[in-house]
Design an enzyme around this catalytic site. Structure first.
Site, short mmCIF file in Angstrom:
data_model
loop_
_atom_site.label_atom_id
_atom_site.label_comp_id
_atom_site.label_asym_id
_atom_site.label_seq_id
_atom_site.Cartn_x
_atom_site.Cartn_y
_atom_site.Cartn_z
N LYS A 1 0.28 -0.76 0.15
CA LYS A 1 0.12 0.03 0.24
C LYS A 1 0.77 1.30 0.18
O LYS A 1 0.52 2.23 -0.57
CB LYS A 1 -0.56 -0.38 1.31
N GLN B 1 -4.76 -2.03 9.64
CA GLN B 1 -4.72 -3.13 8.83
C GLN B 1 -5.10 -4.10 10.10
O GLN B 1 -4.53 -4.18 11.17
CB GLN B 1 -3.55 -2.60 8.59
N ASP C 1 -10.99 3.02 4.31
CA ASP C 1 -11.23 1.47 3.81
C ASP C 1 -12.70 1.57 3.99
O ASP C 1 -13.39 0.18 4.00
CB ASP C 1 -10.31 0.73 5.22
#
Lengths: 353, 353
Positions: free
Chosen positions: A115, A159, A182
């Site tokens: 990422k 994460q 997200d």
């Protein structure tokens, strides 16, 4: 992903309700300590009900188009580079992404590295907060609060998975809604679900899948879509997003009695169960469009790193049945990261433009 | 409901895409200015694809149990009376519900009256804020803020639909989460959708439907469920709730190409489209359990008030095909109000107990 496999395997051994085929047990046990491209929730305890019929019975004349996620993601990234450049010219600033990584899990480290590398390549600023495995909830929350306040940061992601001692819901709820790139905040999920409302962000993997469908010229409205899997990260927002696009959506999961039968009715199949080769050729209606979200490393000494990535769909069996399919790797994976970049860019645009 | 019918009718006349059968047009045009029991979203523009086959082809020996929502709701209300009494004994206080009603719409007035009467009968305090049709957003929001702060009020609901000039989303978002007894706040919806999370409240009608299923001894886990309709008020939370109960859920809506076919696969059918008699006997798998959320007043001079209430399901056709069905009226309607009382009681319990 290894954890996933281990858990699946452990539950396969511990629960009498589980019936895995020899092939599946083989796949599960042959999974290596190697990271796949796309992060999935832990799989549910799928119970395959029967062995599929022999391949010959569903061989057709169907030409299968391979949807190249890598090429499409590259196109999107090129556009992002250009937009980030324009933003820098116009306001002297670039989008910023903050990533919170807790612990040393190898898969997570790789995802995060990918990422951040993608950010770097597209001119997006990225910041990493690495916290120890045993860090307290308070510690993560204070880091999140800092990123929430930081005006140079437009997207914040945690994460997953987090270590067991941490309350994932509580922590994800702390991400500022305007920075929830997200799309895992329940308010974003609720606004994705409800008609007449707009989420600030749609989760990256489902958004990438729909982007692939649209760019491949697949009409979604009025089509029967089956989403296999109902994780908060992929399956759920995928179902909600397809319904927003006016598909008739059925969600198949571990409790589904006859997943083959339901899947065989689908014009669009999204496989996101996290079980290698779960979806056989016999599960597919000839001409169906198949998006394979699964990606699991399976031992293969003929490959460069000693393993290859396997999707949720038996790729070889689907060829000649599906009208289009995404490969693993090179399908959904690159799109997930491209969509994260898009969401971060969008977050910054809302501030600057 | 009249507005619903008028809109459906208007769109049936204005859009070339609409194909209604003569019978449906008749039903729509014969709808009276009389309130039904359950409030639904406006229907989508359903397009029936073919006339159903003659009744004879699906007559079976199936005995159909009629699920008596009135009796079940009465049992629940008796229990609520007892619990409210205990609360009063223990802390000297009772649950309080505040209702905001904007304008003079007759249907809405009746719904609100029924809700407040039910509160009175169960010992729950209720307060009504009646605002004029042309009231400003600021006015409603100030009223909501007052109820949000009022410690004697545990549940707050805004009667829908609101007049066109008001931003429904913005107003519903103002209801304090802990008092959102209708469960329409997107955060409650998101938490209903996401695994591992708990909404503070589940919307009353879907909650009532699941309560009916459970009390009728219908197993939900692993069953194929079809939800017809996807309104924010019923269809959406219904699909999410059934999925939470581990059903395999397919959501059918106006864009669905072959609703009959999909519905015929269902063990559990929830009809919540708001179209009288949309679901024919031929749509049902023999033995299916049918929950009819629809309720529309249709002219009938033989009835006491000159009309009768008609559900989304052809009741007479479903008898002998379904294994169980809720009648209209006397099925889902009474349960919706009972669940509102339950939610209000729960909200108060969270404060007092």
């Amino acid at each position: 992903m290894l954890l996933m496999a281990r858990k699946a395997l452990a539950s396969a051994h511990s629960s009498k309700a589980i019936r895995l085929t020899t092939r599946e047990v083989h796949y599960l046990s042959s999974i290596l300590v190697s990271p796949p491209l796309v992060s999935l929730d832990l799989p549910e305890n799928w119970i395959p009900y029967s062995d599929p019929p022999p391949l010959a019975s569903f061989e057709t004349e169907q030409k299968t188009v391979v949807i190249d996620g890598k090429v499409i993601a590259e196109e999107i990234r090129t556009k992002i580079i250009s937009e980030v450049g324009k933003m820098k010219m116009a306001v002297g600033k670039v989008p910023g992404l903050a990533v919170v990584l807790v612990g040393q899990q190898r898969d997570s480290q790789t995802y995060v590295r990918n990422k951040m590398k993608a950010c770097e390549e597209t001119g997006i600023k990225s910041v990493l907060a690495e916290l120890p495995e045993d860090c307290s909830e308070g510690h993560i929350i204070s880091v999140l609060k800092e990123f929430n306040e930081d005006t140079s940061i437009h997207g914040v992601l945690v994460q997953l998975p987090l270590p067991q001692h941490l309350d994932e819901s509580k922590i994800l709820n702390m991400v500022r809604l305007e920075k929830d790139v997200d799309g895992f905040h329940p308010l974003n999920m609720g606004n994705l679900a409800m008609r007449g409302r707009e989420p600030l962000f749609v989760s990256c993997t489902p958004k990438g899948c729909v982007e692939l469908l649209i760019r491949a010229g697949v009409e979604i409205a009025g089509k029967n879509a089956v989403v296999i899997g109902r994780s908060n990260i992929v399956g759920l927002p995928m179902s909600l997003l397809l319904q927003r696009h006016d598909a008739t959506v059925s969600t198949v999961h571990a409790f589904t009695k006859d997943p083959e039968h339901i899947t065989r009715k689908a014009d669009i199949v999204i496989a996101a169960a996290g079980i290698p080769n779960l979806v056989r050729g016999s599960w597919l209606k000839p001409g169906a469009v198949v998006i394979d979200v699964g990606t699991c490393p399976v031992e293969d000494s003929s490959c460069e790193f000693g393993y290859r990535l396997v999707g949720d769909v038996c790729y070889e069996e689907a060829l000649g049945v599906a009208s289009a399919i995404t490969p693993v790797p090179g399908g959904v994976g690159p799109m997930t990261i491209a969509m994260l970049l898009c969401n971060t860019l969008d977050a910054a645009k809302r501030i600057f433009l």
